[in-house]
Design a protein around this motif. Structure first.
Motif, PDB file in Angstrom:
ATOM      1  N   ARG A   1       0.840  -1.213   0.000  1.00  0.00           N
ATOM      2  CA  ARG A   1       0.000   0.000   0.000  1.00  0.00           C
ATOM      3  C   ARG A   1       0.870   1.256   0.000  1.00  0.00           C
ATOM      4  O   ARG A   1       0.632   2.184  -0.789  1.00  0.00           O
ATOM      5  CB  ARG A   1      -0.922  -0.018   1.223  1.00  0.00           C
ATOM      6  CG  ARG A   1      -1.855   1.173   1.330  1.00  0.00           C
ATOM      7  CD  ARG A   1      -2.872   0.955   2.442  1.00  0.00           C
ATOM      8  NE  ARG A   1      -3.699   2.128   2.657  1.00  0.00           N
ATOM      9  CZ  ARG A   1      -3.392   3.115   3.482  1.00  0.00           C
ATOM     10  NH1 ARG A   1      -2.277   3.060   4.201  1.00  0.00           N
ATOM     11  NH2 ARG A   1      -4.194   4.158   3.626  1.00  0.00           N
TER      12      ARG A   1
ATOM     13  N   GLU B   1       2.633   1.601  -3.368  1.00  0.00           N
ATOM     14  CA  GLU B   1       1.769   2.141  -4.424  1.00  0.00           C
ATOM     15  C   GLU B   1       1.554   3.646  -4.241  1.00  0.00           C
ATOM     16  O   GLU B   1       1.487   4.399  -5.226  1.00  0.00           O
ATOM     17  CB  GLU B   1       0.426   1.409  -4.418  1.00  0.00           C
ATOM     18  CG  GLU B   1       0.522  -0.025  -4.929  1.00  0.00           C
ATOM     19  CD  GLU B   1      -0.784  -0.782  -4.816  1.00  0.00           C
ATOM     20  OE1 GLU B   1      -0.991  -1.713  -5.613  1.00  0.00           O
ATOM     21  OE2 GLU B   1      -1.586  -0.453  -3.906  1.00  0.00           O
TER      22      GLU B   1
ATOM     23  N   HIS C   1       4.611   5.244  -5.543  1.00  0.00           N
ATOM     24  CA  HIS C   1       4.589   5.200  -7.012  1.00  0.00           C
ATOM     25  C   HIS C   1       3.701   6.324  -7.556  1.00  0.00           C
ATOM     26  O   HIS C   1       4.048   6.980  -8.560  1.00  0.00           O
ATOM     27  CB  HIS C   1       4.086   3.833  -7.480  1.00  0.00           C
ATOM     28  CG  HIS C   1       4.305   3.577  -8.929  1.00  0.00           C
ATOM     29  ND1 HIS C   1       4.008   2.376  -9.527  1.00  0.00           N
ATOM     30  CD2 HIS C   1       4.778   4.376  -9.937  1.00  0.00           C
ATOM     31  CE1 HIS C   1       4.309   2.434 -10.813  1.00  0.00           C
ATOM     32  NE2 HIS C   1       4.770   3.643 -11.085  1.00  0.00           N
TER      33      HIS C   1
ATOM     34  N   TYR D   1       8.043  -3.953  -6.050  1.00  0.00           N
ATOM     35  CA  TYR D   1       6.937  -4.798  -6.486  1.00  0.00           C
ATOM     36  C   TYR D   1       7.319  -6.279  -6.435  1.00  0.00           C
ATOM     37  O   TYR D   1       6.480  -7.136  -6.111  1.00  0.00           O
ATOM     38  CB  TYR D   1       6.495  -4.400  -7.892  1.00  0.00           C
ATOM     39  CG  TYR D   1       5.607  -3.171  -7.926  1.00  0.00           C
ATOM     40  CD1 TYR D   1       4.409  -3.136  -7.216  1.00  0.00           C
ATOM     41  CD2 TYR D   1       5.958  -2.047  -8.663  1.00  0.00           C
ATOM     42  CE1 TYR D   1       3.593  -2.018  -7.234  1.00  0.00           C
ATOM     43  CE2 TYR D   1       5.142  -0.919  -8.691  1.00  0.00           C
ATOM     44  CZ  TYR D   1       3.968  -0.907  -7.971  1.00  0.00           C
ATOM     45  OH  TYR D   1       3.158   0.204  -7.984  1.00  0.00           O
TER      46      TYR D   1
ATOM     47  N   ARG E   1       4.246  -8.757  -6.326  1.00  0.00           N
ATOM     48  CA  ARG E   1       3.511  -8.265  -7.498  1.00  0.00           C
ATOM     49  C   ARG E   1       4.475  -8.226  -8.686  1.00  0.00           C
ATOM     50  O   ARG E   1       4.828  -7.169  -9.200  1.00  0.00           O
ATOM     51  CB  ARG E   1       2.937  -6.886  -7.199  1.00  0.00           C
ATOM     52  CG  ARG E   1       1.868  -6.894  -6.125  1.00  0.00           C
ATOM     53  CD  ARG E   1       0.516  -7.332  -6.655  1.00  0.00           C
ATOM     54  NE  ARG E   1      -0.055  -6.260  -7.437  1.00  0.00           N
ATOM     55  CZ  ARG E   1      -0.840  -5.297  -6.937  1.00  0.00           C
ATOM     56  NH1 ARG E   1      -1.154  -5.301  -5.649  1.00  0.00           N
ATOM     57  NH2 ARG E   1      -1.320  -4.349  -7.713  1.00  0.00           N
TER      58      ARG E   1
ATOM     59  N   ASP F   1       3.418  -6.360 -11.896  1.00  0.00           N
ATOM     60  CA  ASP F   1       3.567  -4.907 -11.839  1.00  0.00           C
ATOM     61  C   ASP F   1       5.027  -4.507 -12.031  1.00  0.00           C
ATOM     62  O   ASP F   1       5.324  -3.478 -12.665  1.00  0.00           O
ATOM     63  CB  ASP F   1       3.055  -4.371 -10.500  1.00  0.00           C
ATOM     64  CG  ASP F   1       1.532  -4.378 -10.417  1.00  0.00           C
ATOM     65  OD1 ASP F   1       0.900  -4.313 -11.489  1.00  0.00           O
ATOM     66  OD2 ASP F   1       0.990  -4.471  -9.305  1.00  0.00           O
TER      67      ASP F   1
END
Length: 645
Positions: free
Chosen positions: A173, A176, A179, A201, A206, A209
């Motif tokens: 979280r 992101e 990012h 990531y 992930r 991603d």
């Protein structure tokens, strides 16, 4: 003539006036400086009216040479008096100096709060120091509370640090959000920022991603490729990693090592070996990967071959081989390799080294060697962690020195469940069941939560001491209070405990009520008890059940034969021995290990000669005749007694 006293208020007023005059006189003087008024004084002025400073300025050199808080405070005072503290270069050097130690980072944050216009460099310095001192959460709090809170504009160095923080705490979280800020401030095309995002990531699982960030970039460097390959490997996609590896126009040793470790992780040692042999330059990590791979599949000889071929070994190389010998139960070779490590002096033993060595000493019963390792530990300056302390007390416990085991246990600031279990196990195997239960009760009161292994240790101690009541209490406590589902080991202890106490019916009933399939060990315990308590009828049933479960195990045949022999059923004894011969079963030679000082002796008892067999059968026949005779005498005596009555 009376003495006159001045009022106290008059004295206080006079002192206050004197102090005021002195301070006023001091203020009229030029404040002391840590540098001379020479050409070093700033004479150039920038567009904001602030002096232009250089790193060669004496006060900045004095700042760099600060060796104590007192010295720093003196320089800090001079900066404030000279009106230089708010200068961007001075502020950045002050914060950088304070961030060089974990003890003064909080002071750096205080200085930051005093700055009128802090810049990104100061913020980055503080955030990086938190990361370097393993405090990522404080770094995150500073970023949101101070940098974002004071509207300090970030630069292209800010986000690689912040993204690294998100990767370290494993927060997708926050990653992101970082990012999104990267895109907001227009840094998405920066190579270092993109590499950080790929890593973040990948760490957070992930990988798709990470690949999107990788593919979206206008250019890549070697770090980009390596980070992407390492991400695929650590997320279990070794095949995709290999495809990317084959596309690389340039590779370094990290690229090769990542792929080798990937194949090691999935157990494909042929592919790992192929890559290893293609490498032009190998480092110690390359060799360690190969040793680790063969160690994982239990191929000790090949792992040792790679170890012997290494041009340079580090402590990890030695530790992997030592741990491998412990896992393969070759404890003597583990100690021999440790001796070579000490002689070579190539690498200094660490905590992991000593854990393996102490485990080997424990299983060999080598108390003197274990004591020597303990003395080396004390002299080495290594601070034992929970794992090492537990290995040490386990060694003393298994070697029978429970006093030294207790000393180690009492000195431990933190004790794990394994530490408590080792103490209970030690007292139990050496026949001190009451002490084992005492330690268990102490654990229940102020120790960690007991686990299933704890109750195996306690029940085993009760079994060896024949403490049926205590054993039942522990078994019930495990099921009812701690809600631990009994395993085969727990049932095995209970069956053995009841059977040894002569409660064969209860033992058999417990086996029948087990929720899982009863193994050979449980029936073996019951069979052994049948032999001890001369219960041939139940023993015969159990033995036949055991033979069905383990037809190649000689133990049930021997025990059944002994039960028949005790009852004088020599035809049945002969029948069992004939079955053993037909199936090619032979009793392994018993052995005993005796260690005294530096000398070790291992003696075997084998099936030495046909004459010894004849002697044994002769003795058994004689015993059978004596039993018949005693039975006959007892029958005659009972008849005579009846006639007399």
């Amino acid at each position: 003539m009376g003495v006159r006293f001045k009022p106290r208020g008059h004295i206080s007023s006079s002192l206050a006036i004197d102090n005021f005059l002195k301070s006023h006189k001091n203020l009229s003087k030029t404040p002391p400086k840590l540098w001379l008024d020479t050409q070093h004084d700033p004479t150039e002025i920038d567009y904001q009216g602030l002096p232009i400073l250089k790193l060669s300025h004496p006060i900045l050199q004095a700042l760099e040479s600060c060796s104590s808080v007192r010295h720093f405070n003196q320089v800090h005072t001079q900066l404030i008096i000279s009106a230089l503290f708010q200068h961007s270069l001075v502020a950045s050097r002050v914060v950088k100096k304070l961030c060089s130690s974990s003890l003064t980072v909080s002071h750096a944050v205080y200085v930051f709060d005093c700055l009128d216009e802090p810049d990104a460099f100061v913020c980055n310095t503080i955030i990086r120091s938190y990361v370097n001192f393993n405090d990522p959460f404080s770094a995150l709090r500073f970023y949101y509370g101070r940098m974002v809170g004071k509207w300090v504009f970030p630069n292209h160095y800010t986000f690689p640090i912040m993204i690294k923080v998100c990767a370290e705490i494993g927060s997708l979280r926050e990653g992101e959000k970082a990012h999104a800020r990267v895109v907001q401030f227009g840094f998405e095309s920066d190579l270092y920022v993109r590499n950080s995002l790929i890593h973040m990531y990948s760490v957070c699982g992930r990988i798709w991603d990470a690949r999107m960030v990788f593919d979206a970039g206008p250019d890549w460097d070697l770090v980009s490729w390596n980070t992407m390959i390492d991400g695929y490997v650590k997320n279990g996609e070794v095949g995709v990693a290999r495809e990317l590896f084959d596309e690389m126009y340039e590779r370094d040793v990290f690229s090769w090592n990542s792929m080798i470790s990937g194949y090691v992780g999935i157990g494909d040692m042929e592919a790992a070996k192929g890559l290893f042999e293609r490498m032009k330059i190998r480092d110690v990590v390359s060799w360690n990967c190969m040793i680790d791979g063969y160690a994982r599949i239990g191929n000790v000889s090949v792992a040792r071959d790679y170890f012997n071929q290494m041009p340079l070994r580090n402590v990890v190389s030695w530790n992997m081989m030592l741990a491998l010998y412990v896992r393969s139960k070759d404890y003597s070779e583990c100690l021999r390799l440790f001796d070579s490590m000490i002689e070579d002096g190539e690498a200094k033993p660490n905590e992991a080294t000593l854990v393996s060595v102490l485990t080997a000493c424990a299983n060999l019963g080598s108390l003197e060697r274990g004591k020597w390792v303990h003395s080396c530990l004390k002299n080495s300056g290594i601070k034992p962690d929970v794992l090492l302390s537990t290995a040490l007390l386990t060694m003393y416990a298994k070697c029978g020195d429970m006093d030294l085991a207790r000393d180690v246990f009492d000195e431990m600031p933190i004790r794990s469940v394994v530490s408590w279990n080792s103490m209970i196990m030690g007292y139990g195997i050496h026949g001190n069941a009451e002490k084992a239960i005492e330690v268990f009760m102490e654990m229940v009161k102020r120790g960690p939560m007991p686990n299933d292994a704890t109750f195996v240790c306690v029940l085993s101690a009760c079994t060896h001491a024949g403490m049926v009541l205590e054993g039942w209490w522990c078994f019930d406590l495990m099921c009812q209070v701690y809600k631990i589902e009994p395993k085969v080991e727990h049932y095995g202890c209970m069956v053995d405990l009841l059977a040894r106490a002569g409660l064969m019916k209860d033992s058999e009933e417990l086996i029948s009520k087990m929720p899982m399939e009863s193994g050979a060990a449980l029936w073996g315990a019951l069979l052994s008890a049948c032999r001890i308590h001369s219960n041939s009828e139940l023993g015969e049933i159990v033995a036949k059940r055991l033979i069905e479960l383990e037809p190649r195990d000689i133990g049930p045949y021997v025990l059944l034969s002994n039960i028949y022999a005790a009852e004088g059923k020599w035809n049945d004894v002969e029948h069992v021995r004939k079955l053993m011969k037909e199936k090619g079963l032979q009793k392994a030679a018993g052995s005993s290990l005796v260690q005294y000082g530096e000398f070790k002796s291992e003696s075997f008892v084998g099936n030495s000669s046909v004459h010894r067999k004849s002697m044994v059968y002769s003795m058994l026949s004689e015993m059978g005749a004596q039993m018949k005779l005693s039975c006959g005498d007892s029958n005659m005596a009972s008849k005579l007694g009846a006639q007399q009555r």
